[in-house]
Structure formats: structure tokens, C-alpha cells
Scaffold this motif. Structure first.
Motif, PDB file in Angstrom:
ATOM      1  N   ALA A   1       0.808  -1.224   0.000  1.00  0.00           N
ATOM      2  CA  ALA A   1       0.000   0.000   0.000  1.00  0.00           C
ATOM      3  C   ALA A   1       0.842   1.275   0.000  1.00  0.00           C
ATOM      4  O   ALA A   1       0.570   2.200  -0.777  1.00  0.00           O
ATOM      5  N   SER A   2       1.847   1.349   0.873  1.00  0.00           N
ATOM      6  CA  SER A   2       2.674   2.564   0.911  1.00  0.00           C
ATOM      7  C   SER A   2       3.425   2.795  -0.400  1.00  0.00           C
ATOM      8  O   SER A   2       3.473   3.937  -0.889  1.00  0.00           O
TER       9      SER A   2
ATOM     10  N   GLY B   1       2.259  13.900   5.250  1.00  0.00           N
ATOM     11  CA  GLY B   1       1.087  13.450   4.517  1.00  0.00           C
ATOM     12  C   GLY B   1      -0.203  13.596   5.298  1.00  0.00           C
ATOM     13  O   GLY B   1      -1.095  14.384   4.940  1.00  0.00           O
ATOM     14  N   ASN B   2      -0.321  12.845   6.404  1.00  0.00           N
ATOM     15  CA  ASN B   2      -1.583  12.806   7.139  1.00  0.00           C
ATOM     16  C   ASN B   2      -1.947  14.143   7.763  1.00  0.00           C
ATOM     17  O   ASN B   2      -3.103  14.569   7.732  1.00  0.00           O
TER      18      ASN B   2
ATOM     19  N   ALA C   1      -3.061   2.547   2.467  1.00  0.00           N
ATOM     20  CA  ALA C   1      -1.812   2.851   3.170  1.00  0.00           C
ATOM     21  C   ALA C   1      -2.015   3.580   4.485  1.00  0.00           C
ATOM     22  O   ALA C   1      -1.597   3.105   5.549  1.00  0.00           O
ATOM     23  N   VAL C   2      -2.651   4.744   4.445  1.00  0.00           N
ATOM     24  CA  VAL C   2      -2.782   5.557   5.658  1.00  0.00           C
ATOM     25  C   VAL C   2      -3.624   4.863   6.726  1.00  0.00           C
ATOM     26  O   VAL C   2      -3.175   4.718   7.870  1.00  0.00           O
TER      27      VAL C   2
ATOM     28  N   GLY D   1      -4.234   1.729   7.009  1.00  0.00           N
ATOM     29  CA  GLY D   1      -3.541   0.499   7.402  1.00  0.00           C
ATOM     30  C   GLY D   1      -2.458   0.759   8.427  1.00  0.00           C
ATOM     31  O   GLY D   1      -2.329   0.051   9.436  1.00  0.00           O
ATOM     32  N   VAL D   2      -1.666   1.814   8.184  1.00  0.00           N
ATOM     33  CA  VAL D   2      -0.598   2.179   9.127  1.00  0.00           C
ATOM     34  C   VAL D   2      -1.189   2.597  10.466  1.00  0.00           C
ATOM     35  O   VAL D   2      -0.711   2.185  11.535  1.00  0.00           O
ATOM     36  N   LEU D   3      -2.242   3.407  10.435  1.00  0.00           N
ATOM     37  CA  LEU D   3      -2.846   3.902  11.670  1.00  0.00           C
ATOM     38  C   LEU D   3      -3.521   2.783  12.458  1.00  0.00           C
ATOM     39  O   LEU D   3      -3.436   2.746  13.696  1.00  0.00           O
ATOM     40  N   LEU D   4      -4.181   1.875  11.764  1.00  0.00           N
ATOM     41  CA  LEU D   4      -4.807   0.744  12.451  1.00  0.00           C
ATOM     42  C   LEU D   4      -3.754  -0.165  13.090  1.00  0.00           C
ATOM     43  O   LEU D   4      -3.921  -0.609  14.234  1.00  0.00           O
TER      44      LEU D   4
END
Length: 306
Positions: free
Chosen positions: A43-44, A106-107, A197-198, A200-203
Motif C-alpha cells: 500500500a505505501s 502526509g496525514n 496505506a494511511v 492500514g498504518v494507523l490501524l
């Protein structure tokens, strides 16, 4: 300022959902590492490829970016120096240095650039600098410091080009430089995957908080507090000193440099730490604390310089 708080709120909400997933055991004991691998390998890279294909590379040559690069070098160098004196491992020191200087462009960077700075393009140079310079160097250092047999010179030199994140960034840059237009049927599935990506990383980050001690305790207390102090306070102060005192920036350009330098450590650093199995707790706690501090730091900066 409501946009800043909204950006922080969205991130906190997704992390909270990840924490609840971890507590419920919904994804099992392998949920977090699977999400981490999915984000790192699939994803990233997709997100970075689609981002870089649209990037204006001319923004890489600017005075504000020079200030950002120098402040990044100063605070990262400070962490590395302490790590060398204290005898911390190369991998752990590299992750800590990243947490000290690698901002969440990004976020959080985009909403802050829009709602606080009034121009979303101001975050682009930082995003490009981090992905094209900082990430390849740091990931290569971590990769080559891992235990095992010594790599050949050729393998050592080609390490960055075997990393999916670096490869995707470079591929996107190539498309942008050559002015190619990626066909819709090819770009659309990549864009859909990039959307994972975003969250997924945060979860994954939220799941990792289950059962964790309060941040800033245990054997990682020193590195965590050092990286947070450098990220949340030293980096924006260094950027201000360089921008105003050395390069004579003032007004909106000075404000933009200081605000973006005060952004918290990026969540994808936790993905890097988890993937390579080094400095995981250091990354998790540094990101969490610097994110909590980022809102008051941003509001204070806006009040003083805005």
C-alpha cells in the motif's frame, strides 16, 4: 485552526479503532504484523508512486527547503551523537533519529498546509525531500546494519533499489520527469491500493498500543524523551533560528517553515521499525507523544508568528 484540530481528530479516531480491534482480538495475534507488511510492501509503495507522479519537482530547489533540510540534519545528528555515546545499536539509533526529524507531511501536513498556511503546495517540498533523500538513506543504514554475513560491495550499493518504498518513489519521479501519463486502467487499481496505506498504518499502530505501558517508561525512556524533545521543540526552534537568523526569512515563508518543522513524527516510521524489528517501542511511543504535543505546538507557533 479548526482544520488542524480536525486533522488530529481523524488520526486519533483511526488509531482508537485499531486499539479496539487489538483489544477484541478480531484480527488474531497476527493482525498487526500482517497490516504492517501490507502497508510496507504494497500500500505505501502504491501511495508514494501515485503521489510522486503528480509532484512538481521544481519545488525541490527553494530556500525554505534548504532550511528544512538543515534543521533535519541538525536534530537527527544530535540524536545520532547521543546514541553513539550511549552505545545504542545502529538500527535503534536510526529509528530514533527518524522520529526526531521526519515529519508527518502526509496525514497532518496537508490539512495544516491548507487550513493554517493557506497553500497545500507548501508541504510538497518536505514530502519529496523525505521520500527521495531521508528515507532511502535511513532504510539503507538499517538494512546494512542487520546481523548476518557481510554483503558484497555491489549488493551494498544497490540496497536502496531493493526497497519497495524507495523503488516506488523513484518510479513515480521518473514518470513525472519524463512527463508520462499513466493509463487509467493501470493507475486506477494502484490508486485504490494506495488508499489502504494511511488507514492500514494507523490501524496497525492502534493495535500495537494494546497492552502497552504508558509512553516514556522502561528501558526506552531516554531515547523516547530525547526524540520527542528534538522533534516537538528543537526542530521548529532550529528551523526558526536558521530561517530568520541565517537566511533572513520573514513573514509567511518563515511562518510556513516553522509550522511544518513542528509537525509530529510520521506514523510510517512505526511501519519501518516493525518491518525491520528494531526500535519498535521507541517508534511507537515517540510518534504517540509527538502527535499529542503537535497541536499545542502548532497553536503556539501560529499565535507567535501568524
Amino acid at each position: 485552526m479548526s482544520g488542524v484540530l480536525e486533522g488530529f481528530g481523524v488520526i486519533a479516531s483511526i488509531i482508537a479503532v485499531g486499539y479496539l480491534i487489538g483489544r477484541s482480538g478480531l484480527l488474531g495475534e497476527h493482525g498487526q504484523p500482517v497490516l504492517t507488511r501490507l502497508s510496507f510492501h504494497v500500500a505505501s509503495p502504491a501511495l508514494l508512486f501515485t503521489t510522486m507522479t503528480r509532484a512538481d519537482l521544481s519545488v525541490m530547489v527553494s530556500l525554505p527547503l534548504l532550511v528544512t533540510a538543515l534543521s533535519t540534519l541538525v536534530v537527527a545528528g544530535a540524536f545520532v551523537a547521543v546514541g553513539a555515546v550511549r552505545g545504542w545499536s545502529v538500527g535503534r539509533t536510526t529509528i530514533g533519529a527518524l522520529c526526531s526529524c521526519y515529519v508527518n507531511a502526509g496525514n497532518l501536513g496537508i490539512p495544516i498546509a491548507v487550513y493554517v498556511l493557506g497553500d497545500a503546495t507548501l508541504i510538497a517540498p518536505i514530502l519529496l525531500f523525505q521520500q527521495l533523500v531521508v528515507s532511502p538513506v535511513a532504510l539503507t543504514v538499517i538494512e546494512t546494519s542487520r546481523p548476518g554475513e557481510r554483503d558484497s560491495l555491489v549488493r551494498l550499493l544497490t540496497t536502496p533499489f531493493r526497497n519497495p518504498i524507495v523503488l516506488a518513489s523513484l518510479a513515480g519521479v521518473l514518470v513525472s520527469v519524463l512527463g508520462w501519463r499513466v493509463p487509467g486502467p493501470v493507475l486506477e487499481p494502484v490508486t485504490l491500493i494506495a488508499g489502504i496505506a494511511v488507514p492500514g498504518v494507523l490501524l496497525a499502530f492502534g493495535i500495537s498500543l494494546r497492552g502497552s505501558e504508558l509512553p516514556g517508561r522502561g528501558r526506552d525512556r531516554g531515547p523516547v524523551l530525547l526524540s520527542v524533545a528534538l522533534k516537538s521543540f528543537a526542530q521548529p526552534l532550529t528551523a526558526w533560528a536558521l530561517a530568520a537568523g541565517v537566511f533572513g526569512l520573514e513573514g509567511a515563508p518563515l511562518f510556513a517553515v516553522v509550522v511544518t518543522s513542528g509537525l509530529p513524527a510520521a506514523q510510517n516510521l512505526f511501519t519501518y521499525a516493525s518491518h525491520y524489528g528494531t526500535g519498535v517501542r521507541l517508534a511507537r511511543e515517540s510518534i504517540l507523544l509527538s502527535t499529542v504535543l503537535a497541536a499545542p505546538v502548532t497553536v503556539t507557533t501560529a499565535a507567535l508568528l501568524g
